[in-house]
Motif scaffolding. Structure first.
Motif, PDB file in Angstrom:
ATOM      1  N   SER A   1      25.288 -51.031   6.729  1.00 20.32           N
ATOM      2  CA  SER A   1      24.447 -51.747   5.772  1.00 20.32           C
ATOM      3  C   SER A   1      23.092 -52.100   6.372  1.00 20.32           C
ATOM      4  O   SER A   1      22.054 -51.920   5.740  1.00 20.32           O
ATOM      5  CB  SER A   1      25.153 -53.019   5.290  1.00 20.32           C
TER       6      SER A   1
ATOM      7  N   HIS B   1      30.023 -58.411  -4.581  1.00 19.62           N
ATOM      8  CA  HIS B   1      31.228 -58.327  -3.750  1.00 19.62           C
ATOM      9  C   HIS B   1      32.446 -58.707  -4.593  1.00 19.62           C
ATOM     10  O   HIS B   1      32.351 -59.470  -5.547  1.00 19.62           O
ATOM     11  CB  HIS B   1      31.111 -59.279  -2.564  1.00 19.62           C
TER      12      HIS B   1
ATOM     13  N   ALA C   1      20.344 -56.909   0.852  1.00 19.41           N
ATOM     14  CA  ALA C   1      21.343 -55.915   1.244  1.00 19.41           C
ATOM     15  C   ALA C   1      22.769 -56.422   1.025  1.00 19.41           C
ATOM     16  O   ALA C   1      23.731 -55.715   1.321  1.00 19.41           O
ATOM     17  CB  ALA C   1      21.158 -55.535   2.711  1.00 19.41           C
ATOM     18  N   GLY C   2      22.905 -57.645   0.496  1.00 21.71           N
ATOM     19  CA  GLY C   2      24.234 -58.183   0.204  1.00 21.71           C
ATOM     20  C   GLY C   2      24.968 -58.688   1.424  1.00 21.71           C
ATOM     21  O   GLY C   2      26.199 -58.708   1.443  1.00 21.71           O
ATOM     22  N   LEU C   3      24.228 -59.131   2.450  1.00 21.89           N
ATOM     23  CA  LEU C   3      24.851 -59.567   3.693  1.00 21.89           C
ATOM     24  C   LEU C   3      24.755 -61.081   3.899  1.00 21.89           C
ATOM     25  O   LEU C   3      25.764 -61.781   3.858  1.00 21.89           O
ATOM     26  CB  LEU C   3      24.197 -58.837   4.874  1.00 21.89           C
TER      27      LEU C   3
ATOM     28  N   ASP D   1      20.330 -49.690   4.749  1.00 25.97           N
ATOM     29  CA  ASP D   1      19.703 -50.421   3.639  1.00 25.97           C
ATOM     30  C   ASP D   1      18.504 -51.260   4.070  1.00 25.97           C
ATOM     31  O   ASP D   1      17.767 -51.758   3.220  1.00 25.97           O
ATOM     32  CB  ASP D   1      20.727 -51.331   2.949  1.00 25.97           C
TER      33      ASP D   1
ATOM     34  N   SER E   1      22.121 -49.304  -3.388  1.00 18.46           N
ATOM     35  CA  SER E   1      22.655 -50.437  -2.641  1.00 18.46           C
ATOM     36  C   SER E   1      21.565 -51.332  -2.072  1.00 18.46           C
ATOM     37  O   SER E   1      21.864 -52.375  -1.502  1.00 18.46           O
ATOM     38  CB  SER E   1      23.559 -49.951  -1.499  1.00 18.46           C
ATOM     39  N   SER E   2      20.300 -50.922  -2.210  1.00 15.67           N
ATOM     40  CA  SER E   2      19.207 -51.767  -1.747  1.00 15.67           C
ATOM     41  C   SER E   2      18.574 -52.448  -2.949  1.00 15.67           C
ATOM     42  O   SER E   2      17.737 -51.876  -3.642  1.00 15.67           O
ATOM     43  CB  SER E   2      18.156 -50.944  -0.988  1.00 15.67           C
TER      44      SER E   2
ATOM     45  N   PRO F   1      25.809 -54.467  -3.240  1.00 17.01           N
ATOM     46  CA  PRO F   1      25.969 -54.184  -1.811  1.00 17.01           C
ATOM     47  C   PRO F   1      26.771 -52.907  -1.584  1.00 17.01           C
ATOM     48  O   PRO F   1      27.398 -52.364  -2.499  1.00 17.01           O
ATOM     49  CB  PRO F   1      26.737 -55.406  -1.294  1.00 17.01           C
ATOM     50  N   ARG F   2      26.769 -52.445  -0.353  1.00 16.36           N
ATOM     51  CA  ARG F   2      27.584 -51.293   0.021  1.00 16.36           C
ATOM     52  C   ARG F   2      29.072 -51.634  -0.047  1.00 16.36           C
ATOM     53  O   ARG F   2      29.475 -52.764   0.155  1.00 16.36           O
ATOM     54  CB  ARG F   2      27.244 -50.820   1.442  1.00 16.36           C
TER      55      ARG F   2
END
Length: 394
Positions: free
Chosen positions: A192, A144, A252-254, A196, A120-121, A27-28
């Motif tokens: 993000s 994370h 996207a790590g969300l 992304d 990051s994607s 992720p970002r």
């Protein structure tokens, strides 16, 4: 400056003979670029570090010119090896085909040019890697930040981590929580989603995606059917669209959707998702509550605790390769089911006194798991669980 454990892995691979492209994804704002700069600070090997962040998405020429520059620098320096590092490579359309062509040319010419790619994607990187670069790459996933990393780097306790999450760039702002909330919302969440997802993938209903993210964060740790979610979202859509958008938010790590455990794959995919943020800061930044008063509400704080445990398991699952599910049968429920190497374990988080655990007995009778754990103050606590690699539970 704090050094993550993945730095040593990358360092060792760079100093091996040229075998594979090293791909760092995550992720970002988790420190991918920082980690590579730390690598470069101690390098004897000459290198070129550049980013595609400001490059037009269709500019394949830039990628080829950058690669050629690395070849020329290696030649003029007389070095026997050289390292090329490209950040945000997924922003170049058709990047994987170009990288394949150039990498294979260097292999054919026996040019000792080593390559590190960052992105990051996760979705776009994995698509490019599997379609064009099969057999030519290794992945280092940077998740994370864990509780132990935030504790060692910033001295946080578990309660601070549960509320403020694992974004190291925001750690210095937590004493001004209103400022911290604005920073996370504006600089992390919005960036993000925009960079992304919206800029790199066709999204027909961007407002629906953002609305899904907000609702998913609000219900993190809870199981909701897509049909029920549709009733709370603004803008027309259908369950297939929501499932696709949730998948994009996950890469996207969300926000991700945990599937229901079942020995049958079809039943897993047909299940209602259990919404789970990958970083608890995504909840807190959008909440009207503040750290000073949230712990006084046992029910609300219990949800925060369950969510931070879920985030820990999601991130470690991506990194370590175990699968994460929940289980529910009528009124019986188990918070998390971990599957690894043909073994399964059940985890129940008793975050408040009123919560029932009868679901674990039903789960044991039905599936005979290898181990089960009740996370509570009298046994293994949630604070202790955050310190563990979940593979240690098997």
């Amino acid at each position: 400056m704090y050094k993550r454990a993945e730095l040593e892995i990358l360092h060792n691979r760079i100093h091996e003979s040229r075998k594979h492209i090293q791909v760092i994804m995550g992720p970002r704002q988790v420190g991918k670029s920082t980690m590579v700069r730390q690598l470069c600070d101690g390098l004897v090997i000459p290198y070129l570090f550049t980013s595609a962040d400001a490059v037009a998405g269709s500019d394949e020429t830039w990628l080829m010119q950058t690669w050629e520059s690395a070849r020329l620098k290696m030649k003029t320096s007389g070095a026997i090896e050289f390292l090329l590092i490209i950040d945000e490579v997924q922003k170049i359309i058709n990047w994987s085909e170009v990288v394949k062509k150039l990498w294979d040319e260097d292999s054919f010419n026996k040019l000792n040019l080593k390559v590190v790619l960052l992105g990051s994607s996760r979705l776009l990187l994995q698509e490019g890697l599997t379609e064009s670069l099969a057999g030519r790459f290794e992945v280092i996933y940077l998740p994370h930040w864990s509780f132990m990393e935030m504790h060692e780097a910033f001295g946080w306790n578990a309660e601070q981590y549960a509320w403020f999450g694992g974004y190291p760039g925001s750690a210095d702002l937590i004493d001004e929580e209103s400022r911290w909330k604005r920073y996370v919302s504006d600089s992390l969440i919005e960036t993000s989603i925009s960079k992304d997802i919206l800029m790199l993938t066709r999204i027909d209903k961007p407002a629906l995606l953002k609305n899904l993210f907000e609702v998913g964060c609000l219900y993190s740790g809870q199981i909701l059917s897509y049909n029920k979610i549709l009733g709370q979202l603004q803008g027309a859509g259908n369950t297939t669209t929501l499932a696709h958008y949730l998948h994009l938010l996950g890469t996207a790590g969300l926000l991700t959707g945990i599937e229901k455990y079942s020995p049958t794959t079809i039943r897993k995919r047909a299940s209602s998702p259990k919404f789970q943020v990958q970083n608890n800061a995504l909840i807190s930044a959008q909440s009207a509550q503040y750290f000073d008063n949230i712990q006084a509400n046992p029910v609300e704080w219990g949800r925060v605790v369950e969510s931070v445990v879920g985030a820990h398991l999601v991130n470690m699952g991506i990194k370590e390769g175990f699968k994460l599910y929940y289980w529910r049968d009528r009124n019986d429920e188990v918070d998390f089911v971990l599957e690894y190497n043909e073994k399964i374990i059940g985890l129940e988080i008793k975050s408040n006194i009123s919560k029932q655990q009868k679901g674990m007995d039903a789960f044991r009778r039905k599936y005979n798991p290898n181990k089960v754990y009740i996370i509570e103050n009298r046994g293994l606590t949630w604070q202790e669980l955050l310190k563990l690699n979940p593979l240690e539970l098997f």
